[in-house]
Enzyme design. Structure first.
Site, PDB file in Angstrom:
ATOM      1  N   ARG A   1       2.757  -3.174  -0.591  1.00  9.32           N
ATOM      2  CA  ARG A   1       2.754  -4.574  -0.226  1.00  9.32           C
ATOM      3  C   ARG A   1       2.364  -4.688   1.238  1.00  9.32           C
ATOM      4  NH1 ARG A   1       7.893  -8.536  -0.783  1.00  9.32           N
ATOM      5  NH2 ARG A   1       8.626  -7.297   0.959  1.00  9.32           N
TER       6      ARG A   1
ATOM      7  N   THR B   1       0.691 -10.128   4.773  1.00  8.54           N
ATOM      8  CA  THR B   1       0.360 -11.129   3.732  1.00  8.54           C
ATOM      9  C   THR B   1       1.350 -11.077   2.568  1.00  8.54           C
ATOM     10  OG1 THR B   1      -1.006  -9.590   2.472  1.00  8.54           O
ATOM     11  CG2 THR B   1      -2.096 -10.828   4.244  1.00  8.54           C
TER      12      THR B   1
ATOM     13  N   ASP C   1      14.928  -1.898   1.655  1.00 10.29           N
ATOM     14  CA  ASP C   1      13.630  -1.364   1.220  1.00 10.29           C
ATOM     15  C   ASP C   1      13.884  -0.175   0.295  1.00 10.29           C
ATOM     16  OD1 ASP C   1      11.231   0.314   1.149  1.00 10.29           O
ATOM     17  OD2 ASP C   1      10.449  -1.086   2.626  1.00 10.29           O
TER      18      ASP C   1
ATOM     19  N   ASP D   1      11.957   3.193   1.096  1.00 12.41           N
ATOM     20  CA  ASP D   1      12.480   3.871   2.284  1.00 12.41           C
ATOM     21  C   ASP D   1      13.844   4.491   2.008  1.00 12.41           C
ATOM     22  OD1 ASP D   1      10.305   3.388   3.857  1.00 12.41           O
ATOM     23  OD2 ASP D   1      11.142   1.640   4.869  1.00 12.41           O
TER      24      ASP D   1
HETATM   25  C1  PRP Z   1       8.169  -2.525  -2.766  1.00 10.99           C
HETATM   26  C2  PRP Z   1       8.740  -2.419  -4.162  1.00 10.99           C
HETATM   27  C3  PRP Z   1       7.713  -3.123  -4.981  1.00 10.99           C
HETATM   28  C4  PRP Z   1       7.239  -4.217  -4.059  1.00 10.99           C
HETATM   29  C5  PRP Z   1       7.912  -5.493  -4.480  1.00 10.99           C
HETATM   30  O1  PRP Z   1       7.192  -1.575  -2.593  1.00 10.99           O
HETATM   31  O2  PRP Z   1       8.984  -1.091  -4.566  1.00 10.99           O
HETATM   32  O3  PRP Z   1       6.619  -2.304  -5.380  1.00 10.99           O
HETATM   33  O4  PRP Z   1       7.664  -3.856  -2.742  1.00 10.99           O
HETATM   34  O5  PRP Z   1       7.450  -6.541  -3.723  1.00 10.99           O
HETATM   35  P1  PRP Z   1       6.629  -7.750  -4.345  1.00 10.99           P
HETATM   36  O6  PRP Z   1       7.324  -8.160  -5.583  1.00 10.99           O
HETATM   37  O7  PRP Z   1       6.727  -8.802  -3.257  1.00 10.99           O
HETATM   38  O8  PRP Z   1       5.229  -7.306  -4.563  1.00 10.99           O
HETATM   39  P2  PRP Z   1       6.434  -1.348  -1.202  1.00 10.99           P
HETATM   40  O9  PRP Z   1       5.234  -2.206  -1.123  1.00 10.99           O
HETATM   41  O10 PRP Z   1       7.415  -1.488  -0.074  1.00 10.99           O
HETATM   42  O11 PRP Z   1       5.906   0.125  -1.331  1.00 10.99           O
HETATM   43  P3  PRP Z   1       6.702   1.503  -1.464  1.00 10.99           P
HETATM   44  O12 PRP Z   1       7.267   1.564  -2.850  1.00 10.99           O
HETATM   45  O13 PRP Z   1       5.612   2.479  -1.242  1.00 10.99           O
HETATM   46  O14 PRP Z   1       7.770   1.553  -0.420  1.00 10.99           O
HETATM   47  N1  URA Z   2      10.615  -4.417  -1.617  1.00  8.10           N
HETATM   48  C1  URA Z   2      11.783  -3.779  -1.369  1.00  8.10           C
HETATM   49  O1  URA Z   2      11.835  -2.537  -1.355  1.00  8.10           O
HETATM   50  N2  URA Z   2      12.864  -4.517  -1.108  1.00  8.10           N
HETATM   51  C2  URA Z   2      12.849  -5.871  -1.095  1.00  8.10           C
HETATM   52  O2  URA Z   2      13.899  -6.504  -0.870  1.00  8.10           O
HETATM   53  C3  URA Z   2      11.621  -6.511  -1.365  1.00  8.10           C
HETATM   54  C4  URA Z   2      10.514  -5.757  -1.627  1.00  8.10           C
END
Ligand code: PRP
Ligand code: URA
Length: 219
Positions: free
Chosen positions: A114, A118, A210, A213
């Site tokens: 994400r 944006t 997150d 993380d």
């Molecule tokens: C997080 C989560 C989802 C996304 C959700 O991933 O694991 O994939 O955000 O957000 P959305 O519904 O607003 O799209 P992230 O983009 O942080 O990537 P990661 O799993 O690599 O940490």
């Molecule tokens: N992605 C995450 O990992 N946590 C949130 O709360 C939203 C998006």
């Protein structure tokens, strides 16, 4: 315990899995003091418990089996047709727990992150079995926030030929459920909790922070 009546009314394609063990483990997961090792174990266990509920209507095949006394007809899950698709990275934490229940399931991968400014998903990887039209897909991601990532993942699967898709997450925001069910009303969404809202940065409140993380110890 399943979906509370008010949520079921607002979101017909949402199933909230409120099994006591799931709720207990989710509370520990949310706790800011929970460290990576335990966090990872809990995501794995919750995914497994949720999968037990979310697979309750999986198709079965008949199978002849010889007991020590005689032959009888049994049933077996058409497991080879089941495909798990974690959204990288955080979805990876849900795979092993579900595979313990359905070891013959295949595993595809969708790479998305994400964009911090944006909040829109950026695609970077896609690989699923080639016979997508014949399979039952479970898209896995602990978090359904704005819904952008989920909508994009499901759209990619449909472009690859998939027609039977479910979405399994741990924590969902109403905004994400609304967006995903508007874009893909055919996709059943399973979550352990429908949380209150998103904050200005797109984080789920109360949420768990997150997920990627916390799973992988990055930050
Ligand atoms: C997080 C989560 C989802 C996304 C959700 O991933 O694991 O994939 O955000 O957000 P959305 O519904 O607003 O799209 P992230 O983009 O942080 O990537 P990661 O799993 O690599 O940490
Ligand atoms: N992605 C995450 O990992 N946590 C949130 O709360 C939203 C998006």
């Amino acid at each position: 315990m399943t979906t509370p009546p008010d949520a079921a009314e607002r979101f017909p394609s949402l199933v909230v899995i409120r099994h006591p063990l799931v709720q207990h483990k989710l509370t520990i997961l949310r706790d800011r003091r929970t460290q990576t090792k335990i966090f990872k174990e809990l995501v794995d266990e919750i995914a497994m418990l949720m999968a037990y509920e979310a697979t309750a209507d999986l198709p079965l095949d008949n199978l002849a089996v010889d007991t020590p006394l005689e032959q009888t007809m049994g049933k077996q899950v058409s497991g080879k047709k089941l495909t798990l698709v974690p959204i990288l990275r955080a979805g990876l934490g849900m795979v092993e727990g579900i595979l313990r229940l359905v070891p013959s399931a295949r595993v595809g991968h969708i790479g998305l992150y994400r964009d911090h400014d944006t909040l829109e998903p950026v695609d970077y990887y896609f690989k699923v079995p080639s016979d997508a039209a014949e399979r039952d897909f479970f898209v896995l991601d602990p978090m359904l926030a704005t819904g952008g990532s989920a909508v994009s993942a499901v759209a990619s699967l449909k472009r690859a030929g998939a027609t039977r898709i479910r979405f399994l997450c741990l924590v969902a925001a109403p905004e994400g459920v609304r967006r995903l069910s508007a874009a893909h009303p055919d996709v059943t969404i399973y979550c352990a909790s429908l949380d209150r809202e998103l904050n200005a940065q797109g984080y789920i409140l109360p949420g768990l922070g997150d997920a990627g993380d916390r799973l992988f110890g990055t930050r």
